[in-house]
Design a protein around this motif. Structure first.
Motif, PDB file in Angstrom:
ATOM      1  N   VAL A 143      -8.544   5.869  -2.608  1.00 43.82           N
ATOM      2  CA  VAL A 143      -8.159   4.680  -3.392  1.00 43.82           C
ATOM      3  C   VAL A 143      -6.808   4.881  -4.055  1.00 43.82           C
ATOM      4  CG1 VAL A 143      -8.731   3.276  -5.401  1.00 43.82           C
ATOM      5  CG2 VAL A 143     -10.494   3.853  -3.752  1.00 43.82           C
ATOM      6  N   VAL A 146      -3.949   5.006  -1.403  1.00 43.35           N
ATOM      7  CA  VAL A 146      -3.571   3.681  -0.926  1.00 43.35           C
ATOM      8  C   VAL A 146      -2.836   2.897  -2.002  1.00 43.35           C
ATOM      9  CG1 VAL A 146      -4.479   1.440  -0.181  1.00 43.35           C
ATOM     10  CG2 VAL A 146      -5.415   3.533   0.787  1.00 43.35           C
ATOM     11  N   GLY A 147      -3.328   2.989  -3.232  1.00 41.50           N
ATOM     12  CA  GLY A 147      -2.687   2.269  -4.332  1.00 41.50           C
ATOM     13  C   GLY A 147      -1.266   2.732  -4.588  1.00 41.50           C
ATOM     14  N   SER A 150       1.513   1.150  -2.438  1.00 41.60           N
ATOM     15  CA  SER A 150       1.836  -0.261  -2.611  1.00 41.60           C
ATOM     16  C   SER A 150       3.148  -0.418  -3.373  1.00 41.60           C
ATOM     17  CB  SER A 150       0.715  -0.978  -3.374  1.00 41.60           C
ATOM     18  OG  SER A 150       0.604  -0.473  -4.680  1.00 41.60           O
ATOM     19  N   LYS A 158      -4.004  -4.420  -8.059  1.00 41.24           N
ATOM     20  CA  LYS A 158      -3.788  -3.716  -6.791  1.00 41.24           C
ATOM     21  C   LYS A 158      -4.748  -2.547  -6.638  1.00 41.24           C
ATOM     22  CE  LYS A 158       1.087  -4.861  -6.046  1.00 41.24           C
ATOM     23  NZ  LYS A 158       2.465  -4.330  -5.968  1.00 41.24           N
ATOM     24  N   LEU A 159      -4.964  -1.833  -7.728  1.00 43.01           N
ATOM     25  CA  LEU A 159      -5.893  -0.705  -7.670  1.00 43.01           C
ATOM     26  C   LEU A 159      -7.313  -1.182  -7.411  1.00 43.01           C
ATOM     27  CD1 LEU A 159      -5.616   2.324  -7.854  1.00 43.01           C
ATOM     28  CD2 LEU A 159      -6.132   2.195 -10.285  1.00 43.01           C
ATOM     29  N   ALA A 162      -7.470  -2.110  -3.755  1.00 42.12           N
ATOM     30  CA  ALA A 162      -7.558  -0.885  -2.951  1.00 42.12           C
ATOM     31  C   ALA A 162      -8.961  -0.302  -3.027  1.00 42.12           C
ATOM     32  CB  ALA A 162      -6.526   0.131  -3.436  1.00 42.12           C
ATOM     33  N   ILE A 166     -11.424   0.254   0.197  1.00 43.13           N
ATOM     34  CA  ILE A 166     -11.960   1.581   0.532  1.00 43.13           C
ATOM     35  C   ILE A 166     -13.478   1.580   0.425  1.00 43.13           C
ATOM     36  CG2 ILE A 166     -12.026   4.002  -0.159  1.00 43.13           C
ATOM     37  CD1 ILE A 166      -9.475   3.164   1.297  1.00 43.13           C
TER      38      ILE A 166
END
Length: 340
Positions: A143, A146-147, A150, A158-159, A162, A166
């Motif tokens: 997580v 991926v965050g 961004s 956004k978090l 993500a 996930i």
């Protein structure tokens, strides 16, 4: 201004003392009610008798000590663990949407348990907990990885997105693994989330892990308070931010892994409780963490009682009860943070 801050601090401490004191009393009463209430209702006097002078020849004593007491202890421990984990995550990331269930930590733990069941067929409670620790770290790592990729960094929404992505990915892989290796029935318990049927052998290994993690959380609580003010402020005050974040995330992984190994996936405890506590006692994590422990345990014990009352004699998964409470709260927070 200093007088006003001093007044607010005193008020917050007063509320924290009231929450811990009366919350603990209500928690104990709720645990007693949970033990007495069930498919067969048992008098509180019988519950007390079984605790102080256990007689294995009596069926009611066996039901109380082997089924109902471990169940209610599990509910209190899991609720406390998830609430503290959520509070620490929100403080360290300064993200009001952070919680183990939303940030992929619980889904990662369930994923690792699915893989372990596929490889070993049967797992001991300690093996299940160890797998949950590994999976929780994988979920959280994915997580945040991926965050961080961004644009414009890790904003709260956004978090959360993500984490949702996930979580969906790991849940799909877990389901496919369970079906392919014919362990779907075994894994269904961890998907549903609940404390029904919990026995001492599942609870006992997690007790020292959760207690040690809570002690560590209290030890770093003042540092988390500083960290929640921002990276620059924390560094300016001499805070070793890297060390505190490392300890904090280890505590989160231990608490979440232990909780998932006991009860499976139960969401939103770590989201709802810290927000309630901050509203009542402010942003001092020396107050937030012990209050979260008490109210988190109380919330899950009450949710477990409610799960037995919805459709007796059948039981509704506690995870479903928490979703009914947590989803509207999450949507409200997401809408508020998205607007900001």
């Amino acid at each position: 201004m200093a007088l006003l801050n001093g007044t607010n601090t005193s008020r917050n401490r007063f509320f924290a003392i009231m929450i811990v004191t009366f919350g603990t009393i209500i928690l104990c009463l709720s645990m007693a009610a949970s033990i007495a209430f069930g498919a067969v209702n048992i008098n509180l006097s019988t519950v007390w008798e079984s605790v102080v002078s256990y007689d294995p020849s009596k069926t009611t004593h066996q039901i109380i000590m082997n089924l109902r007491v471990p169940r209610v202890v599990a509910a209190a421990l899991v609720g406390s663990a998830l609430a503290i984990a959520g509070a620490i995550m929100q403080g360290m990331t300064r993200n009001p949407l952070a919680s183990p269930s939303i940030m992929g930590v619980t889904s990662g733990a369930t994923f690792a348990i699915a893989v372990a069941l596929a490889l070993f067929t049967t797992l001991s409670p300690i093996g299940t907990m160890f797998a949950a620790f590994i999976g929780a770290s994988i979920g959280a790592g994915l997580v945040f990885g991926v965050g961080m990729l961004s644009r414009n960094g890790l904003t709260p929404v956004k978090l959360a997105l993500a984490g949702s992505a996930i979580t969906a990915l790991l849940s799909s892989i877990s389901s496919a693994t369970a079906i392919h290796f014919n362990v779907a029935k075994d894994l269904s318990f961890w998907y549903a989330g609940g404390v029904a049927g919990i026995q001492w052998e599942s609870v006992v290994p997690a007790i020292p892990v959760i207690i040690i993690s809570i002690i560590l959380a209290i030890m770093i609580s003042s540092s988390i308070t500083v960290l929640s003010m921002g990276e620059d402020v924390a560094i300016g005050l001499g805070q070793k931010t890297g060390l505190i974040r490392t300890i904090g995330f280890i505590v989160v992984l231990l608490l979440t892994g232990a909780a998932v190994s006991i009860s499976g996936t139960i969401g939103f405890v770590g989201l709802v409780i810290p927000h309630m506590i901050r509203f009542l006692v402010g942003t001092d994590y020396r107050l937030i963490i012990p209050c979260s422990a008490v109210l988190g345990g109380l919330l899950l014990v009450l949710a477990d009682i409610g799960a037995r009352m919805i459709n007796p004699p059948f039981e509704t998964p506690v995870g479903a009860i928490m979703a009914l409470i947590g989803v509207p709260f999450f949507l409200y927070l997401a809408r508020r943070e998205g607007g900001r």
